[in-house]
Design an enzyme around this catalytic site. Structure first.
Site, PDB file in Angstrom:
ATOM      1  N   ARG A 249       0.841  -1.197   0.000  1.00 38.83           N
ATOM      2  CA  ARG A 249       0.000   0.000   0.000  1.00 38.83           C
ATOM      3  C   ARG A 249       0.871   1.241   0.000  1.00 38.83           C
ATOM      4  O   ARG A 249       1.845   1.323   0.740  1.00 38.83           O
ATOM      5  CB  ARG A 249      -0.880   0.003   1.248  1.00 38.83           C
ATOM      6  CG  ARG A 249      -1.873   1.129   1.325  1.00 38.83           C
ATOM      7  CD  ARG A 249      -2.557   1.125   2.669  1.00 38.83           C
ATOM      8  NE  ARG A 249      -3.076  -0.174   3.037  1.00 38.83           N
ATOM      9  CZ  ARG A 249      -3.504  -0.477   4.262  1.00 38.83           C
ATOM     10  NH1 ARG A 249      -3.423   0.414   5.218  1.00 38.83           N
ATOM     11  NH2 ARG A 249      -3.989  -1.675   4.522  1.00 38.83           N
TER      12      ARG A 249
ATOM     13  N   SER B   3      -8.699   0.305  -0.810  1.00 40.43           N
ATOM     14  CA  SER B   3      -9.556  -0.030   0.320  1.00 40.43           C
ATOM     15  C   SER B   3     -10.257   1.219   0.856  1.00 40.43           C
ATOM     16  O   SER B   3     -10.905   1.936   0.111  1.00 40.43           O
ATOM     17  CB  SER B   3      -8.729  -0.737   1.395  1.00 40.43           C
ATOM     18  OG  SER B   3      -9.538  -1.239   2.420  1.00 40.43           O
ATOM     19  N   HIS B   4     -10.115   1.498   2.157  1.00 41.58           N
ATOM     20  CA  HIS B   4     -10.790   2.626   2.795  1.00 41.58           C
ATOM     21  C   HIS B   4      -9.877   3.840   2.913  1.00 41.58           C
ATOM     22  O   HIS B   4     -10.273   4.843   3.529  1.00 41.58           O
ATOM     23  CB  HIS B   4     -11.236   2.223   4.203  1.00 41.58           C
ATOM     24  CG  HIS B   4     -10.085   1.865   5.098  1.00 41.58           C
ATOM     25  ND1 HIS B   4      -9.407   0.673   4.975  1.00 41.58           N
ATOM     26  CD2 HIS B   4      -9.464   2.539   6.099  1.00 41.58           C
ATOM     27  CE1 HIS B   4      -8.434   0.630   5.874  1.00 41.58           C
ATOM     28  NE2 HIS B   4      -8.440   1.754   6.560  1.00 41.58           N
TER      29      HIS B   4
ATOM     30  N   LYS C  33      -3.746  -6.350  -2.737  1.00 38.36           N
ATOM     31  CA  LYS C  33      -4.026  -7.463  -1.838  1.00 38.36           C
ATOM     32  C   LYS C  33      -3.821  -8.738  -2.632  1.00 38.36           C
ATOM     33  O   LYS C  33      -4.303  -8.843  -3.769  1.00 38.36           O
ATOM     34  CB  LYS C  33      -5.445  -7.382  -1.286  1.00 38.36           C
ATOM     35  CG  LYS C  33      -5.675  -6.178  -0.377  1.00 38.36           C
ATOM     36  CD  LYS C  33      -7.108  -6.134   0.149  1.00 38.36           C
ATOM     37  CE  LYS C  33      -7.306  -4.925   1.060  1.00 38.36           C
ATOM     38  NZ  LYS C  33      -8.700  -4.827   1.563  1.00 38.36           N
TER      39      LYS C  33
ATOM     40  N   ASP D 257     -16.917  -0.124   2.602  1.00 39.25           N
ATOM     41  CA  ASP D 257     -15.706   0.635   2.308  1.00 39.25           C
ATOM     42  C   ASP D 257     -15.401   0.549   0.820  1.00 39.25           C
ATOM     43  O   ASP D 257     -16.182  -0.009   0.036  1.00 39.25           O
ATOM     44  CB  ASP D 257     -14.536   0.178   3.183  1.00 39.25           C
ATOM     45  CG  ASP D 257     -14.001  -1.194   2.817  1.00 39.25           C
ATOM     46  OD1 ASP D 257     -14.756  -1.993   2.238  1.00 39.25           O
ATOM     47  OD2 ASP D 257     -12.827  -1.471   3.115  1.00 39.25           O
TER      48      ASP D 257
ATOM     49  N   ASP E 209     -13.519  -1.119  -1.170  1.00 37.14           N
ATOM     50  CA  ASP E 209     -13.478  -2.398  -1.893  1.00 37.14           C
ATOM     51  C   ASP E 209     -14.450  -3.415  -1.312  1.00 37.14           C
ATOM     52  O   ASP E 209     -14.410  -4.591  -1.657  1.00 37.14           O
ATOM     53  CB  ASP E 209     -12.058  -2.963  -1.929  1.00 37.14           C
ATOM     54  CG  ASP E 209     -11.497  -3.304  -0.557  1.00 37.14           C
ATOM     55  OD1 ASP E 209     -11.971  -2.724   0.439  1.00 37.14           O
ATOM     56  OD2 ASP E 209     -10.588  -4.152  -0.469  1.00 37.14           O
TER      57      ASP E 209
ATOM     58  N   ASP F 198     -14.939  -5.006   1.446  1.00 35.53           N
ATOM     59  CA  ASP F 198     -14.667  -6.139   2.335  1.00 35.53           C
ATOM     60  C   ASP F 198     -15.006  -5.790   3.781  1.00 35.53           C
ATOM     61  O   ASP F 198     -14.852  -6.613   4.682  1.00 35.53           O
ATOM     62  CB  ASP F 198     -13.226  -6.647   2.204  1.00 35.53           C
ATOM     63  CG  ASP F 198     -12.164  -5.608   2.526  1.00 35.53           C
ATOM     64  OD1 ASP F 198     -12.520  -4.459   2.873  1.00 35.53           O
ATOM     65  OD2 ASP F 198     -10.962  -5.946   2.423  1.00 35.53           O
ATOM     66  N   ARG F 199     -15.489  -4.553   4.027  1.00 36.59           N
ATOM     67  CA  ARG F 199     -15.924  -4.139   5.351  1.00 36.59           C
ATOM     68  C   ARG F 199     -17.347  -3.598   5.279  1.00 36.59           C
ATOM     69  O   ARG F 199     -17.755  -3.026   4.265  1.00 36.59           O
ATOM     70  CB  ARG F 199     -14.997  -3.063   5.924  1.00 36.59           C
ATOM     71  CG  ARG F 199     -13.587  -3.561   6.146  1.00 36.59           C
ATOM     72  CD  ARG F 199     -12.821  -2.652   7.082  1.00 36.59           C
ATOM     73  NE  ARG F 199     -12.614  -1.340   6.514  1.00 36.59           N
ATOM     74  CZ  ARG F 199     -12.607  -0.213   7.236  1.00 36.59           C
ATOM     75  NH1 ARG F 199     -12.867  -0.234   8.523  1.00 36.59           N
ATOM     76  NH2 ARG F 199     -12.375   0.936   6.642  1.00 36.59           N
TER      77      ARG F 199
ATOM     78  N   HIS G  50     -14.619  -5.739   9.309  1.00 37.32           N
ATOM     79  CA  HIS G  50     -14.321  -6.969   8.572  1.00 37.32           C
ATOM     80  C   HIS G  50     -15.082  -8.109   9.248  1.00 37.32           C
ATOM     81  O   HIS G  50     -14.874  -8.386  10.429  1.00 37.32           O
ATOM     82  CB  HIS G  50     -12.823  -7.285   8.617  1.00 37.32           C
ATOM     83  CG  HIS G  50     -11.971  -6.430   7.742  1.00 37.32           C
ATOM     84  ND1 HIS G  50     -11.841  -6.655   6.383  1.00 37.32           N
ATOM     85  CD2 HIS G  50     -11.201  -5.356   8.023  1.00 37.32           C
ATOM     86  CE1 HIS G  50     -11.020  -5.747   5.878  1.00 37.32           C
ATOM     87  NE2 HIS G  50     -10.625  -4.953   6.839  1.00 37.32           N
TER      88      HIS G  50
END
Length: 466
Positions: free
Chosen positions: A16, A107-108, A117, A244, A246, A248-249, A331
């Site tokens: 990242r 992501s966020h 990832k 978020d 992507d 995943d949350r 998550h």
């Protein structure tokens, strides 16, 4: 001459960086090559195919082609699954049985951030494997050869959406739900998904836009849920879900517009999943409320407290064969009837499944929880080279004082007033802390204990009120 790769981008759970500051297109080539070499080391065979997906970040298009070039130069075949959530990439690997997967996603994080990832097989790369990847990438010379790998596009969106909806049973109770994609990758999925679900559904901010014009896609920050709360309360809906960047949350608000935090979401899901899997482990990260762990035990599950971090939780979940796990960050990992990876949209489906069977509304369920007083998770700046040393110093003082604490991740200290936690962030040069008590006076005592510990390590902190 290409710049050397910046080691700071190789984090605990992923790669990242800030685009054009610490992360460049040349780095994507190197990461593709390094990933391919690591894949070959770990799973020797004659040929390899991996899936590659991406979210809607503005810098994604200029990272995608170099990544693919790096993979192909090592003879890796690439299946491009296109724009979508990170869990859609996970699904494609689990369902299609490819050799691994890479998701380009910020992501966020702020809109100028991006990253990768990665999975080898069905397992996420994290920790020492990310550092190994970084060492390989640092030794890659550019330019790379064209190689023998091939690239093709494939559609997994329809299969993913169908799988998401498969666990939502028909019911006489027709829920009214708002879904906020936050202009993130969930917007690729939600309009199609809600057509398969009974009830009334309102989808917000479904146009994928890396500028995030309506609010930032981080549902763990209450400010980012204001639009969703307004729609839920104005339209008198049963609940609202947010995701978020992507997806995943997950974030949740109840029918009164109150925010459900990650441990409350996990507890709500645990009621249904423990009933289906009595006596099985349910994992929460060290930042979760004691209410969660006590309730899991009362429901007939086995509460397990573990380290914060989605890859760490997934690894522990696989080790214990746990049907459910989650983090305060939102998550949520569901193995019961699903694959066990973190999928915000699937968590919403299972949340709805339980909600439609409740005898009361969501706000009434929440009102039944014990009353507690806590701080939000706070982060205070602390240099990378200092943050873990601070935790060690605090741990040593606690040991000398005979304090009761867990050091599974940082220190979580248990007292008569409640508990507090202090840990080094795995993603930022910061210390993360939180405290919880059953009384306002108890919370103030816990906050004083944290201040005193940090003061002794030379880290200034003063809570807003005492």
């Amino acid at each position: 001459m290409p710049k050397p790769i910046n080691p700071v981008i190789f984090r605990e759970y992923d790669v990242r960086g800030v685009y054009n500051q610490t992360l460049f297109p040349d780095d994507a080539v190197r990461i593709g090559v390094a990933y391919a070499q690591l894949l070959k080391q770990k799973t020797p065979k004659n040929s390899y195919t991996i899936n590659v997906g991406f979210d809607g970040r503005l810098s994604t298009p200029v990272l995608l082609d170099p990544l693919i070039a790096g993979l192909k130069s090592e003879g890796i075949n690439v299946r491009l699954i296109g724009l979508g959530p990170t869990p859609m990439l996970y699904f494609s690997v689990f369902d299609g049985n490819e050799d691994g997967g890479i998701m380009i996603t910020g992501s966020h994080n702020p809109k100028d951030h991006n990253g990768f990832k990665m999975m080898i097989g069905k397992t996420s790369l994290f920790g020492s494997e990310i550092q190994q990847l970084g060492k390989i990438a640092a030794g890659i010379n550019l330019p790379v050869n064209s190689g023998s790998g091939k690239a093709e596009t494939t559609d997994v969106l329809n299969g993913y959406v169908t799988r998401l909806a498969a666990n939502y049973p028909a019911s006489e109770k027709q829920l009214r739900i708002a879904w906020d994609a936050g202009n993130g990758a969930a917007g690729r999925v939600l309009p199609q998904l809600v057509k398969l679900l009974p009830g009334k559904h309102i989808v917000l901010n479904e146009i994928v836009d890396g500028n995030f014009p309506n609010h930032h896609p981080d549902p763990s920050v209450e400010e980012n849920l204001k639009q969703l709360i307004d729609v839920v309360t104005r339209e008198k809906l049963d609940a609202g879900f947010a995701f978020d960047g992507d997806a995943d949350r997950i974030g949740v608000v109840d029918n009164m517009g109150r925010v459900f935090w990650g441990d409350q979401i996990l507890l709500f899901l645990a009621e249904n999943i423990i009933a289906r899997n009595p006596g099985q482990p349910v994992i929460g990260d060290v930042k979760c409320s004691q209410i969660l762990f006590d309730a899991v035990a009362k429901l007939g599950g086995k509460p397990v407290m573990w380290k914060t971090g989605h890859s760490l939780i997934k690894s522990k979940m696989a080790e214990l064969s746990a049907p459910l796990a989650g983090e305060m960050s939102g998550h949520i990992f569901i193995k019961d009837q699903y694959y066990g990876y973190d999928d915000g949209i699937y968590a919403a489906i299972r949340f709805m499944q339980h909600l439609q069977n409740l005898p009361q509304d969501l706000a009434e369920w929440r009102d039944g929880l014990p009353e507690i007083y806590n701080t939000p998770e706070m982060r205070i700046e602390c240099a990378e080279e200092r943050k873990f040393k601070v935790i060690d110093e605090v741990r040593q003082r606690l040991q000398l004082a005979g304090s009761r604490f867990s050091d599974v991740d940082g220190v979580r200290v248990m007292t008569e007033e409640g508990w507090w936690i202090l840990r080094a962030s795995n993603t930022q040069p910061a210390l993360a802390l939180r405290a919880e008590s059953n009384s306002p006076q108890g919370l103030e005592k816990l906050k004083s204990q944290i201040e005193q510990q940090l003061k002794q390590s030379g880290v200034p902190l003063k809570f807003a009120s005492h």
